[in-house]
Design a protein around this motif. Structure first.
Motif, PDB file in Angstrom:
ATOM      1  N   HIS A  18      46.538 -50.164 -17.576  1.00  0.00           N
ATOM      2  CA  HIS A  18      48.063 -49.885 -16.585  1.00  0.00           C
ATOM      3  C   HIS A  18      48.202 -48.331 -16.525  1.00  0.00           C
ATOM      4  O   HIS A  18      48.458 -47.950 -15.446  1.00  0.00           O
ATOM      5  N   TRP A  19      47.753 -47.479 -17.441  1.00  0.00           N
ATOM      6  CA  TRP A  19      47.991 -46.003 -17.462  1.00  0.00           C
ATOM      7  C   TRP A  19      46.728 -45.386 -16.460  1.00  0.00           C
ATOM      8  O   TRP A  19      47.005 -44.612 -15.735  1.00  0.00           O
ATOM      9  N   GLN A  20      45.751 -46.129 -16.599  1.00  0.00           N
ATOM     10  CA  GLN A  20      44.676 -45.313 -16.002  1.00  0.00           C
ATOM     11  C   GLN A  20      43.923 -46.115 -14.702  1.00  0.00           C
ATOM     12  O   GLN A  20      43.019 -45.367 -14.315  1.00  0.00           O
ATOM     13  N   VAL A  21      44.379 -47.130 -14.384  1.00  0.00           N
ATOM     14  CA  VAL A  21      43.870 -47.770 -13.022  1.00  0.00           C
ATOM     15  C   VAL A  21      43.928 -46.985 -11.900  1.00  0.00           C
ATOM     16  O   VAL A  21      45.030 -46.041 -11.881  1.00  0.00           O
ATOM     17  N   ALA A  22      42.987 -46.883 -10.990  1.00  0.00           N
ATOM     18  CA  ALA A  22      42.941 -46.218  -9.793  1.00  0.00           C
ATOM     19  C   ALA A  22      42.343 -47.140  -8.850  1.00  0.00           C
ATOM     20  O   ALA A  22      41.565 -47.790  -8.987  1.00  0.00           O
ATOM     21  N   GLY A  23      42.587 -46.472  -7.418  1.00  0.00           N
ATOM     22  CA  GLY A  23      41.954 -46.872  -6.181  1.00  0.00           C
ATOM     23  C   GLY A  23      42.928 -47.743  -5.292  1.00  0.00           C
ATOM     24  O   GLY A  23      44.326 -47.731  -5.639  1.00  0.00           O
ATOM     25  N   PHE A  53      45.923 -49.945  -6.700  1.00  0.00           N
ATOM     26  CA  PHE A  53      46.538 -49.201  -7.986  1.00  0.00           C
ATOM     27  C   PHE A  53      48.051 -49.978  -7.887  1.00  0.00           C
ATOM     28  O   PHE A  53      48.123 -50.350  -9.178  1.00  0.00           O
ATOM     29  N   TYR A  54      48.786 -50.046  -6.979  1.00  0.00           N
ATOM     30  CA  TYR A  54      50.161 -50.418  -7.243  1.00  0.00           C
ATOM     31  C   TYR A  54      50.181 -51.646  -7.656  1.00  0.00           C
ATOM     32  O   TYR A  54      50.903 -52.046  -8.582  1.00  0.00           O
ATOM     33  N   GLN A  55      49.532 -52.757  -7.122  1.00  0.00           N
ATOM     34  CA  GLN A  55      49.269 -54.114  -7.442  1.00  0.00           C
ATOM     35  C   GLN A  55      48.964 -54.437  -8.998  1.00  0.00           C
ATOM     36  O   GLN A  55      49.781 -55.002  -9.829  1.00  0.00           O
ATOM     37  N   GLU A 101      36.495 -47.785 -13.403  1.00  0.00           N
ATOM     38  CA  GLU A 101      36.860 -48.355 -12.085  1.00  0.00           C
ATOM     39  C   GLU A 101      37.674 -49.743 -12.310  1.00  0.00           C
ATOM     40  O   GLU A 101      37.325 -50.235 -13.357  1.00  0.00           O
ATOM     41  N   ALA A 102      38.309 -49.966 -11.681  1.00  0.00           N
ATOM     42  CA  ALA A 102      39.185 -51.203 -11.488  1.00  0.00           C
ATOM     43  C   ALA A 102      38.711 -52.441 -11.884  1.00  0.00           C
ATOM     44  O   ALA A 102      38.738 -53.272 -12.741  1.00  0.00           O
ATOM     45  N   PRO A 103      37.317 -52.815 -11.116  1.00  0.00           N
ATOM     46  CA  PRO A 103      36.692 -53.780 -11.457  1.00  0.00           C
ATOM     47  C   PRO A 103      35.997 -53.975 -12.852  1.00  0.00           C
ATOM     48  O   PRO A 103      35.876 -55.233 -13.480  1.00  0.00           O
ATOM     49  N   VAL A 104      35.668 -53.074 -13.487  1.00  0.00           N
ATOM     50  CA  VAL A 104      35.255 -52.935 -14.848  1.00  0.00           C
ATOM     51  C   VAL A 104      36.252 -53.105 -15.715  1.00  0.00           C
ATOM     52  O   VAL A 104      35.966 -53.806 -16.820  1.00  0.00           O
ATOM     53  N   GLN A 105      37.475 -52.637 -15.610  1.00  0.00           N
ATOM     54  CA  GLN A 105      38.707 -52.969 -16.262  1.00  0.00           C
ATOM     55  C   GLN A 105      39.079 -54.422 -16.325  1.00  0.00           C
ATOM     56  O   GLN A 105      39.185 -55.037 -17.303  1.00  0.00           O
ATOM     57  N   VAL A 140      44.429 -62.370 -13.024  1.00  0.00           N
ATOM     58  CA  VAL A 140      43.498 -61.247 -12.969  1.00  0.00           C
ATOM     59  C   VAL A 140      42.090 -61.481 -12.338  1.00  0.00           C
ATOM     60  O   VAL A 140      41.795 -60.459 -11.661  1.00  0.00           O
ATOM     61  N   ALA A 141      41.549 -62.512 -12.394  1.00  0.00           N
ATOM     62  CA  ALA A 141      40.377 -63.076 -11.902  1.00  0.00           C
ATOM     63  C   ALA A 141      40.309 -62.827 -10.169  1.00  0.00           C
ATOM     64  O   ALA A 141      39.310 -62.632  -9.700  1.00  0.00           O
ATOM     65  N   GLU A 142      41.477 -63.167  -9.747  1.00  0.00           N
ATOM     66  CA  GLU A 142      41.662 -63.286  -8.316  1.00  0.00           C
ATOM     67  C   GLU A 142      41.560 -61.894  -7.656  1.00  0.00           C
ATOM     68  O   GLU A 142      41.108 -61.669  -6.492  1.00  0.00           O
ATOM     69  N   HIS A 143      41.503 -60.802  -8.371  1.00  0.00           N
ATOM     70  CA  HIS A 143      41.605 -59.276  -8.006  1.00  0.00           C
ATOM     71  C   HIS A 143      40.046 -58.923  -7.992  1.00  0.00           C
ATOM     72  O   HIS A 143      39.817 -58.139  -7.341  1.00  0.00           O
ATOM     73  N   VAL A 144      39.069 -59.616  -8.381  1.00  0.00           N
ATOM     74  CA  VAL A 144      37.673 -59.408  -8.216  1.00  0.00           C
ATOM     75  C   VAL A 144      36.857 -60.500  -7.410  1.00  0.00           C
ATOM     76  O   VAL A 144      35.694 -60.366  -7.661  1.00  0.00           O
ATOM     77  N   VAL A 145      37.841 -61.331  -6.322  1.00  0.00           N
ATOM     78  CA  VAL A 145      36.868 -62.145  -5.672  1.00  0.00           C
ATOM     79  C   VAL A 145      36.822 -61.188  -4.369  1.00  0.00           C
ATOM     80  O   VAL A 145      37.384 -60.669  -3.933  1.00  0.00           O
TER      81      VAL A 145
END
Length: 207
Positions: free
Chosen positions: A77-82, A85-87, A139-143, A192-197
């Motif tokens: 939550h603190w470190q996400v980027a890209g 980011f907002y979502q 990176e967000a996909p790794v998170q 969470v999984a739907e964000h890496v489709v």
């Protein structure tokens, strides 16, 4: 000063001193533990001690993993980027709060069974089976991959523990695992999984 006034002042001073002593905090207290970790207290809940001991051991493992996942959500939550980011910033914080509720539910079940729940970060770090992420930003996909792997680990152990609790007649623990832990983690894993489709952002494929 008259002897009477002197006696009155002395009495008032003694009362003030006594009142101050009674209101002062008693600091630096030490004593033996009232219940060592790993020991159960008798509880009038119609469950055999061996059944309670097995559930407490399982739940403490699950508690350590749930606390780790909860804290991982706050880290991300603190470190996400890209561009998401907002979502993700909002979603990770929402999931952190829901995992925090699970932590309380699991810990209370452990105490209800007569056990002692893990509480300190060092003890959790020694116990959890979830791999420790780096301190830095990823990176967000790794998170997201880390979160999904943690969810899957917790779901596997929760299902196994729920089956054991059911077979042992510990319906309360089974209910906590199924109704709270499994359902919450399944739903969060889906969100969470739907964000890496891998779908196009603007133009549909072959459009």
């Amino acid at each position: 000063m008259s002897p009477k006034n002197h006696r009155t002042n002395a009495k008032t001073h003694q009362q003030l001193e006594a009142g101050s002593d009674r209101a002062s905090p008693i600091l630096h207290q030490k004593a033996r533990e009232i219940q060592p970790y790993g020991k159960l207290t008798p509880m009038p809940i119609a469950l055999d001690e061996n059944v309670r001991a097995e559930s407490v051991g399982n739940l403490n493992q699950l508690l350590a993993d749930t606390m780790t996942l909860r804290d991982m959500y706050k880290k991300h939550h603190w470190q996400v980027a890209g561009h998401t980011f907002y979502q993700l910033h909002l979603l990770f914080d929402k999931h952190h709060g829901e995992q925090d509720e699970l932590v309380d539910t699991i810990a209370e079940r452990i105490q209800l069974l007569g056990g002692i729940s893990l509480a300190m970060a060092a003890d959790v770090a020694e116990t959890t089976m979830i791999p420790r992420p780096p301190r830095g930003r990823e990176e967000a996909p790794v998170q997201i991959s880390r979160l999904l792997e943690a969810h899957e680990l917790i779901l596997k152990e929760a299902r196994t523990m729920a089956k054991l609790a059911q077979e042992a007649g510990d319906d309360g623990t089974n209910d906590v695992l199924v109704s709270n832990v499994i359902r919450t983690n399944e739903l969060q894993a889906w969100f969470v999984a739907e964000h890496v489709v891998d779908v196009p952002l603007v133009r549909a494929a072959n459009a």
